[in-house]
Design an enzyme around this catalytic site. Structure first.
Site, PDB file in Angstrom:
ATOM      1  N   TYR A  97     -18.875  54.463  46.195  1.00  0.00           N
ATOM      2  CA  TYR A  97     -19.089  55.666  45.383  1.00  0.00           C
ATOM      3  C   TYR A  97     -19.443  55.308  43.942  1.00  0.00           C
ATOM      4  O   TYR A  97     -20.216  56.030  43.290  1.00  0.00           O
ATOM      5  CB  TYR A  97     -17.889  56.625  45.487  1.00  0.00           C
ATOM      6  CG  TYR A  97     -18.042  57.461  46.732  1.00  0.00           C
ATOM      7  CD1 TYR A  97     -18.826  58.609  46.729  1.00  0.00           C
ATOM      8  CD2 TYR A  97     -17.496  57.044  47.938  1.00  0.00           C
ATOM      9  CE1 TYR A  97     -19.046  59.341  47.880  1.00  0.00           C
ATOM     10  CE2 TYR A  97     -17.707  57.761  49.100  1.00  0.00           C
ATOM     11  CZ  TYR A  97     -18.486  58.910  49.070  1.00  0.00           C
ATOM     12  OH  TYR A  97     -18.723  59.620  50.219  1.00  0.00           O
ATOM     13  N   HIS A 153     -20.622  70.172  49.752  1.00  0.00           N
ATOM     14  CA  HIS A 153     -19.937  68.904  50.019  1.00  0.00           C
ATOM     15  C   HIS A 153     -19.322  68.269  48.771  1.00  0.00           C
ATOM     16  O   HIS A 153     -19.037  67.080  48.769  1.00  0.00           O
ATOM     17  CB  HIS A 153     -20.916  67.923  50.693  1.00  0.00           C
ATOM     18  CG  HIS A 153     -21.381  68.402  52.044  1.00  0.00           C
ATOM     19  ND1 HIS A 153     -22.473  67.890  52.689  1.00  0.00           N
ATOM     20  CD2 HIS A 153     -20.876  69.369  52.857  1.00  0.00           C
ATOM     21  CE1 HIS A 153     -22.630  68.508  53.854  1.00  0.00           C
ATOM     22  NE2 HIS A 153     -21.680  69.415  53.978  1.00  0.00           N
ATOM     23  N   CYS A 161      -7.046  63.999  42.894  1.00  0.00           N
ATOM     24  CA  CYS A 161      -5.874  63.138  42.974  1.00  0.00           C
ATOM     25  C   CYS A 161      -5.292  63.237  44.387  1.00  0.00           C
ATOM     26  O   CYS A 161      -5.083  64.341  44.905  1.00  0.00           O
ATOM     27  CB  CYS A 161      -4.842  63.575  41.932  1.00  0.00           C
ATOM     28  SG  CYS A 161      -3.312  62.633  42.051  1.00  0.00           S
ATOM     29  N   CYS A 202      -4.792  59.059  38.506  1.00  0.00           N
ATOM     30  CA  CYS A 202      -4.606  60.371  37.884  1.00  0.00           C
ATOM     31  C   CYS A 202      -3.965  60.219  36.498  1.00  0.00           C
ATOM     32  O   CYS A 202      -3.018  59.446  36.324  1.00  0.00           O
ATOM     33  CB  CYS A 202      -3.707  61.208  38.790  1.00  0.00           C
ATOM     34  SG  CYS A 202      -3.427  62.874  38.218  1.00  0.00           S
ATOM     35  N   SER A 246     -32.000  67.511  57.401  1.00  0.00           N
ATOM     36  CA  SER A 246     -32.327  67.140  58.776  1.00  0.00           C
ATOM     37  C   SER A 246     -31.858  68.183  59.791  1.00  0.00           C
ATOM     38  O   SER A 246     -32.167  68.075  60.966  1.00  0.00           O
ATOM     39  CB  SER A 246     -31.701  65.787  59.098  1.00  0.00           C
ATOM     40  OG  SER A 246     -30.317  65.834  58.847  1.00  0.00           O
TER      41      SER A 246
HETATM   42  N1  LIG Z   1     -28.537  63.131  47.011  1.00  0.00           N
HETATM   43  C1  LIG Z   1     -27.368  63.333  47.610  1.00  0.00           C
HETATM   44  O1  LIG Z   1     -26.468  63.954  47.050  1.00  0.00           O
HETATM   45  C2  LIG Z   1     -27.155  62.800  49.009  1.00  0.00           C
HETATM   46  C3  LIG Z   1     -27.842  61.671  49.442  1.00  0.00           C
HETATM   47  C4  LIG Z   1     -27.600  61.211  50.738  1.00  0.00           C
HETATM   48  C5  LIG Z   1     -26.727  61.875  51.591  1.00  0.00           C
HETATM   49  N2  LIG Z   1     -26.089  62.990  51.144  1.00  0.00           N
HETATM   50  C6  LIG Z   1     -25.171  63.667  52.086  1.00  0.00           C
HETATM   51  O2  LIG Z   1     -25.560  63.321  53.410  1.00  0.00           O
HETATM   52  C7  LIG Z   1     -25.435  64.348  54.337  1.00  0.00           C
HETATM   53  C8  LIG Z   1     -26.708  64.327  55.146  1.00  0.00           C
HETATM   54  O3  LIG Z   1     -27.338  65.542  55.318  1.00  0.00           O
HETATM   55  P1  LIG Z   1     -28.841  65.934  54.883  1.00  0.00           P
HETATM   56  O4  LIG Z   1     -29.393  66.756  55.994  1.00  0.00           O
HETATM   57  O5  LIG Z   1     -28.832  66.508  53.552  1.00  0.00           O
HETATM   58  O6  LIG Z   1     -29.647  64.625  54.762  1.00  0.00           O
HETATM   59  P2  LIG Z   1     -30.228  63.667  55.832  1.00  0.00           P
HETATM   60  O7  LIG Z   1     -30.203  62.346  55.167  1.00  0.00           O
HETATM   61  O8  LIG Z   1     -29.609  63.862  57.137  1.00  0.00           O
HETATM   62  O9  LIG Z   1     -31.721  64.171  55.997  1.00  0.00           O
HETATM   63  C9  LIG Z   1     -32.617  64.168  54.982  1.00  0.00           C
HETATM   64  C10 LIG Z   1     -33.819  65.008  55.384  1.00  0.00           C
HETATM   65  O10 LIG Z   1     -34.709  65.006  54.293  1.00  0.00           O
HETATM   66  C11 LIG Z   1     -36.019  64.800  54.767  1.00  0.00           C
HETATM   67  N3  LIG Z   1     -36.764  64.194  53.672  1.00  0.00           N
HETATM   68  C12 LIG Z   1     -36.745  62.907  53.265  1.00  0.00           C
HETATM   69  N4  LIG Z   1     -37.536  62.757  52.189  1.00  0.00           N
HETATM   70  C13 LIG Z   1     -38.042  63.978  51.894  1.00  0.00           C
HETATM   71  C14 LIG Z   1     -38.899  64.489  50.887  1.00  0.00           C
HETATM   72  N5  LIG Z   1     -39.410  63.683  49.935  1.00  0.00           N
HETATM   73  N6  LIG Z   1     -39.208  65.797  50.890  1.00  0.00           N
HETATM   74  C15 LIG Z   1     -38.704  66.634  51.849  1.00  0.00           C
HETATM   75  N7  LIG Z   1     -37.873  66.215  52.816  1.00  0.00           N
HETATM   76  C16 LIG Z   1     -37.551  64.908  52.848  1.00  0.00           C
HETATM   77  C17 LIG Z   1     -35.876  63.935  56.013  1.00  0.00           C
HETATM   78  O11 LIG Z   1     -36.972  64.081  56.878  1.00  0.00           O
HETATM   79  C18 LIG Z   1     -34.585  64.483  56.606  1.00  0.00           C
HETATM   80  O12 LIG Z   1     -34.866  65.567  57.477  1.00  0.00           O
HETATM   81  C19 LIG Z   1     -25.145  65.558  53.536  1.00  0.00           C
HETATM   82  O13 LIG Z   1     -23.845  65.891  53.829  1.00  0.00           O
HETATM   83  C20 LIG Z   1     -25.204  65.148  52.065  1.00  0.00           C
HETATM   84  O14 LIG Z   1     -24.033  65.564  51.390  1.00  0.00           O
HETATM   85  C21 LIG Z   1     -26.281  63.456  49.876  1.00  0.00           C
HETATM   86 ZN   LIG Z   2      -2.274  63.535  40.157  1.00  0.00          ZN
END
Ligand SMILES: NC(=O)c1ccc[n+]([C@@H]2O[C@H](COP(=O)([O-])OP(=O)(O)OC[C@H]3O[C@@H](n4cnc5c(N)ncnc54)[C@H](O)[C@@H]3O)[C@@H](O)[C@H]2O)c1
Ligand SMILES: [Zn+2]
Length: 298
Positions: A97, A153, A161, A202, A246
């Site tokens: 993270y 999310h 904490c 914390c 996705s």
């Molecule tokens: N930026 C972030 O905060 C981040 C990054 C990675 C994963 N996540 C987390 O991962 C989980 C995965 O779910 P998800 O469905 O959001 O992501 P995913 O990774 O499952 O899917 C990403 C989707 O984005 C599409 N994609 C990729 N590049 C693109 C672009 N330039 N333009 C348009 N579409 C594009 C792909 O084809 C795919 O369908 C979520 O819970 C999320 O919280 C968040």
């Molecule tokens: Zn605490």
């Protein structure tokens, strides 16, 4: 199965499946990619709900989980974003993270985030409404100027904490001294094994509990208030945009198909088709930093 099991709240959707007996729905005809007819239809809409996923931030340089960017070291990202991984090794999960926080701090929102924020403002000025619901934890929609974003999310920049449950905004870089220079993503990078007492703790009086990222991990439930607010947005909207997701992570994956089931138009923006594409009215294939500003005309 493990993705579906991610959210205990899924059982709530059984009632929705009963309400919409044909869910999951049989494919309709192929969706349209006609920007002109999308724009014509958009003009008359009063209440727009937007669902975004990792793809909307891909062009900002933030990797999605599925695809080449889904690995950190030798781990699949989904395998570190779990409560089990954190209890096995808080040091390893904090390194992951810390890497993600530092990465986001060096990047910025792209033209898709900006177009949505701008469009939201214009619509508000006209007495219309746009609610942005995101699965992302990077904060880019807010950074681009969007208001009242529903973060399904959680956020990379909030901690919780593990003892007193206090949630705090934290954009410190690094989040603690022991993580400075750690978190390299290369497959052969060394694991740091940071002692527990050197990880983020914390600051509340008499607590000193171990902090964790305030994000919803695989296997955990969504905050019921956040989920309710998102449900309301999708239940009330007269147009839905689904951008860079996705459509396989529940419950978010069910929102847009349920809107389509009500007969309300849904427009999908993605670089590829998804399992839900064929139940939507529009599909705009391509990178969202190009397709979203074009479709919204901002
Ligand atoms: N930026 C972030 O905060 C981040 C990054 C990675 C994963 N996540 C987390 O991962 C989980 C995965 O779910 P998800 O469905 O959001 O992501 P995913 O990774 O499952 O899917 C990403 C989707 O984005 C599409 N994609 C990729 N590049 C693109 C672009 N330039 N333009 C348009 N579409 C594009 C792909 O084809 C795919 O369908 C979520 O819970 C999320 O919280 C968040
Ligand atoms: Zn605490």
């Amino acid at each position: 199965m493990c993705i579906i099991a991610r959210f205990q709240v899924l059982c709530r959707y059984k009632s929705l499946a009963t309400k919409f007996p044909s869910f999951p729905m049989a494919p309709k005809s192929r969706p349209s990619s006609d920007i002109a007819s999308f724009k014509e239809m958009f003009k008359n809409k009063k209440n727009i709900a937007v669902l975004t996923g990792a793809g909307v931030s891909a062009e900002s340089g933030i990797p999605t989980f599925r695809g080449a960017g889904g690995f950190w070291r030798k781990y699949q990202a989904q395998h570190l974003a779990t409560p089990e991984a954190f209890s096995r090794s808080p040091s390893l999960v904090w390194e992951f993270y810390h890497y993600r926080r530092e990465l986001v701090l060096t990047k910025k929102p792209n033209k898709a985030h900006e177009a949505l924020a701008k469009c939201q403002k214009i619509l508000q000025g006209n007495g219309q409404k746009m609610t942005i619901v995101t699965q992302n934890i990077d904060g880019f929609h807010q950074q681009a100027g969007a208001q009242d974003v529903i973060e399904l999310h959680g956020s990379l920049f909030q901690t919780r904490c593990t003892k007193c449950q206090d949630v705090t905004v934290n954009r410190n870089s690094p989040i603690c001294e022991a993580l400075r220079g750690k978190g390299q993503p290369d497959a052969d990078a060394d694991t740091s094994n940071i002692p527990l007492h050197d990880l983020p703790h914390c600051c509340k009086a008499n607590c000193n509990g171990l902090l964790r990222p305030h994000v919803v991990w695989f296997g955990e439930g969504l905050d019921p208030d956040v989920l309710r607010a998102a449900e309301q947005a999708f239940e009330e909207c007269d147009l839905c945009l689904v951008i860079g997701t996705s459509s396989v992570v529940y419950p978010a994956a069910m929102f847009a198909p349920m809107v389509a089931e009500r007969g309300v138009p849904v427009a999908e923006f993605n670089i590829e088709t998804t399992p839900s594409t064929n139940v939507f009215q529009f599909h705009f294939q391509g990178p969202s930093a190009t397709t979203v500003p074009e479709a919204l005309g901002v």
